[in-house]
Design a protein around this motif. Structure first.
Motif, PDB file in Angstrom:
ATOM      1  N   THR A 161       0.848  -1.187   0.000  1.00  0.00           N
ATOM      2  CA  THR A 161       0.000   0.000   0.000  1.00  0.00           C
ATOM      3  C   THR A 161       0.887   1.241   0.000  1.00  0.00           C
ATOM      4  N   TYR A 162       0.268   2.351  -0.337  1.00  0.00           N
ATOM      5  CA  TYR A 162       0.938   3.649  -0.367  1.00  0.00           C
ATOM      6  C   TYR A 162      -0.046   4.644   0.228  1.00  0.00           C
ATOM      7  N   SER A 163       0.270   5.153   1.386  1.00  0.00           N
ATOM      8  CA  SER A 163      -0.621   6.080   2.097  1.00  0.00           C
ATOM      9  C   SER A 163      -2.018   5.482   2.273  1.00  0.00           C
ATOM     10  N   GLY A 164      -2.048   4.187   2.554  1.00  0.00           N
ATOM     11  CA  GLY A 164      -3.308   3.504   2.813  1.00  0.00           C
ATOM     12  C   GLY A 164      -4.073   3.065   1.575  1.00  0.00           C
ATOM     13  N   GLU A 165      -3.534   3.339   0.399  1.00  0.00           N
ATOM     14  CA  GLU A 165      -4.197   2.957  -0.852  1.00  0.00           C
ATOM     15  C   GLU A 165      -3.340   1.914  -1.565  1.00  0.00           C
ATOM     16  N   PRO A 166      -3.912   1.227  -2.549  1.00  0.00           N
ATOM     17  CA  PRO A 166      -3.095   0.280  -3.315  1.00  0.00           C
ATOM     18  C   PRO A 166      -1.859   0.982  -3.884  1.00  0.00           C
ATOM     19  N   TYR A 167      -0.742   0.282  -3.929  1.00  0.00           N
ATOM     20  CA  TYR A 167       0.517   0.873  -4.369  1.00  0.00           C
ATOM     21  C   TYR A 167       0.436   1.421  -5.787  1.00  0.00           C
ATOM     22  N   THR A 168      -0.450   0.861  -6.587  1.00  0.00           N
ATOM     23  CA  THR A 168      -0.580   1.341  -7.966  1.00  0.00           C
ATOM     24  C   THR A 168      -0.981   2.811  -8.026  1.00  0.00           C
ATOM     25  N   VAL A 169      -1.573   3.324  -6.956  1.00  0.00           N
ATOM     26  CA  VAL A 169      -1.907   4.756  -6.904  1.00  0.00           C
ATOM     27  C   VAL A 169      -0.621   5.580  -7.024  1.00  0.00           C
ATOM     28  N   HIS A 170       0.421   5.178  -6.310  1.00  0.00           N
ATOM     29  CA  HIS A 170       1.712   5.871  -6.385  1.00  0.00           C
ATOM     30  C   HIS A 170       2.278   5.793  -7.801  1.00  0.00           C
ATOM     31  N   LEU A 171       2.224   4.622  -8.407  1.00  0.00           N
ATOM     32  CA  LEU A 171       2.758   4.456  -9.760  1.00  0.00           C
ATOM     33  C   LEU A 171       2.012   5.344 -10.750  1.00  0.00           C
ATOM     34  N   ASP A 172       0.709   5.412 -10.604  1.00  0.00           N
ATOM     35  CA  ASP A 172      -0.096   6.277 -11.476  1.00  0.00           C
ATOM     36  C   ASP A 172       0.221   7.752 -11.251  1.00  0.00           C
ATOM     37  N   GLU A 173       0.510   8.131 -10.006  1.00  0.00           N
ATOM     38  CA  GLU A 173       0.864   9.523  -9.704  1.00  0.00           C
ATOM     39  C   GLU A 173       2.195   9.898 -10.350  1.00  0.00           C
ATOM     40  N   VAL A 174       3.166   8.991 -10.292  1.00  0.00           N
ATOM     41  CA  VAL A 174       4.463   9.247 -10.926  1.00  0.00           C
ATOM     42  C   VAL A 174       4.271   9.405 -12.428  1.00  0.00           C
ATOM     43  N   GLU A 175       3.490   8.517 -13.010  1.00  0.00           N
ATOM     44  CA  GLU A 175       3.204   8.609 -14.440  1.00  0.00           C
ATOM     45  C   GLU A 175       2.518   9.933 -14.777  1.00  0.00           C
ATOM     46  N   ALA A 176       1.588  10.361 -13.953  1.00  0.00           N
ATOM     47  CA  ALA A 176       0.855  11.607 -14.197  1.00  0.00           C
ATOM     48  C   ALA A 176       1.785  12.820 -14.184  1.00  0.00           C
ATOM     49  N   VAL A 177       2.782  12.806 -13.315  1.00  0.00           N
ATOM     50  CA  VAL A 177       3.753  13.910 -13.267  1.00  0.00           C
ATOM     51  C   VAL A 177       4.532  13.965 -14.581  1.00  0.00           C
ATOM     52  N   LEU A 178       4.964  12.814 -15.074  1.00  0.00           N
ATOM     53  CA  LEU A 178       5.679  12.791 -16.353  1.00  0.00           C
ATOM     54  C   LEU A 178       4.810  13.349 -17.480  1.00  0.00           C
ATOM     55  N   VAL A 179       3.574  12.875 -17.555  1.00  0.00           N
ATOM     56  CA  VAL A 179       2.661  13.317 -18.606  1.00  0.00           C
ATOM     57  C   VAL A 179       2.389  14.813 -18.491  1.00  0.00           C
ATOM     58  N   GLU A 180       2.221  15.285 -17.268  1.00  0.00           N
ATOM     59  CA  GLU A 180       1.969  16.716 -17.028  1.00  0.00           C
ATOM     60  C   GLU A 180       3.094  17.580 -17.582  1.00  0.00           C
ATOM     61  N   HIS A 181       4.306  17.040 -17.558  1.00  0.00           N
ATOM     62  CA  HIS A 181       5.465  17.794 -18.043  1.00  0.00           C
ATOM     63  C   HIS A 181       5.837  17.456 -19.486  1.00  0.00           C
ATOM     64  N   GLY A 182       4.913  16.800 -20.182  1.00  0.00           N
ATOM     65  CA  GLY A 182       5.100  16.554 -21.597  1.00  0.00           C
ATOM     66  C   GLY A 182       5.813  15.269 -21.960  1.00  0.00           C
ATOM     67  N   PHE A 183       6.117  14.438 -20.969  1.00  0.00           N
ATOM     68  CA  PHE A 183       6.785  13.164 -21.226  1.00  0.00           C
ATOM     69  C   PHE A 183       5.734  12.066 -21.243  1.00  0.00           C
ATOM     70  N   ASP A 184       5.115  11.886 -22.412  1.00  0.00           N
ATOM     71  CA  ASP A 184       3.972  10.978 -22.443  1.00  0.00           C
ATOM     72  C   ASP A 184       4.115   9.825 -23.427  1.00  0.00           C
ATOM     73  N   ASP A 185       5.349   9.526 -23.838  1.00  0.00           N
ATOM     74  CA  ASP A 185       5.479   8.392 -24.751  1.00  0.00           C
ATOM     75  C   ASP A 185       5.357   7.077 -23.976  1.00  0.00           C
ATOM     76  N   GLU A 186       5.089   6.028 -24.698  1.00  0.00           N
ATOM     77  CA  GLU A 186       4.810   4.719 -24.100  1.00  0.00           C
ATOM     78  C   GLU A 186       5.955   4.192 -23.239  1.00  0.00           C
ATOM     79  N   VAL A 187       7.181   4.384 -23.668  1.00  0.00           N
ATOM     80  CA  VAL A 187       8.326   3.869 -22.915  1.00  0.00           C
ATOM     81  C   VAL A 187       8.433   4.552 -21.554  1.00  0.00           C
ATOM     82  N   LEU A 188       8.328   5.869 -21.521  1.00  0.00           N
ATOM     83  CA  LEU A 188       8.422   6.585 -20.247  1.00  0.00           C
ATOM     84  C   LEU A 188       7.252   6.255 -19.324  1.00  0.00           C
TER      85      LEU A 188
END
Length: 71
Positions: free
Chosen positions: A20-47
């Protein structure tokens, strides 16, 4: 055929299934990291796939050789 991103996301979800991550499934953290990349324009499949896999060696742990074989 499963694309790289879906393959990475599926493996990460399975590898972190008991964590878990802050009481939620760990995948929430992974999705948050991905969202930060996308927010900054890094949205290709590999990243996006790397964002999903970024904790996979040290946290579960998952053998590096297995990870290399899958990807």
């Amino acid at each position: 055929m499963e694309d790289l991103y879906e393959k990475a996301r599926d493996l990460a979800a399975k590898a972190h299934k008991d964590q878990t991550y802050s009481g939620e499934p760990y995948t929430v953290h992974l999705d948050e990291v991905e969202a930060v990349l996308v927010e900054h324009g890094f949205d290709d499949e590999v990243l996006r796939a790397l964002a999903q896999l970024h904790d996979i060696i040290e946290d579960p742990p998952l053998d590096e050789a297995l990870l290399a074989k899958k990807f």
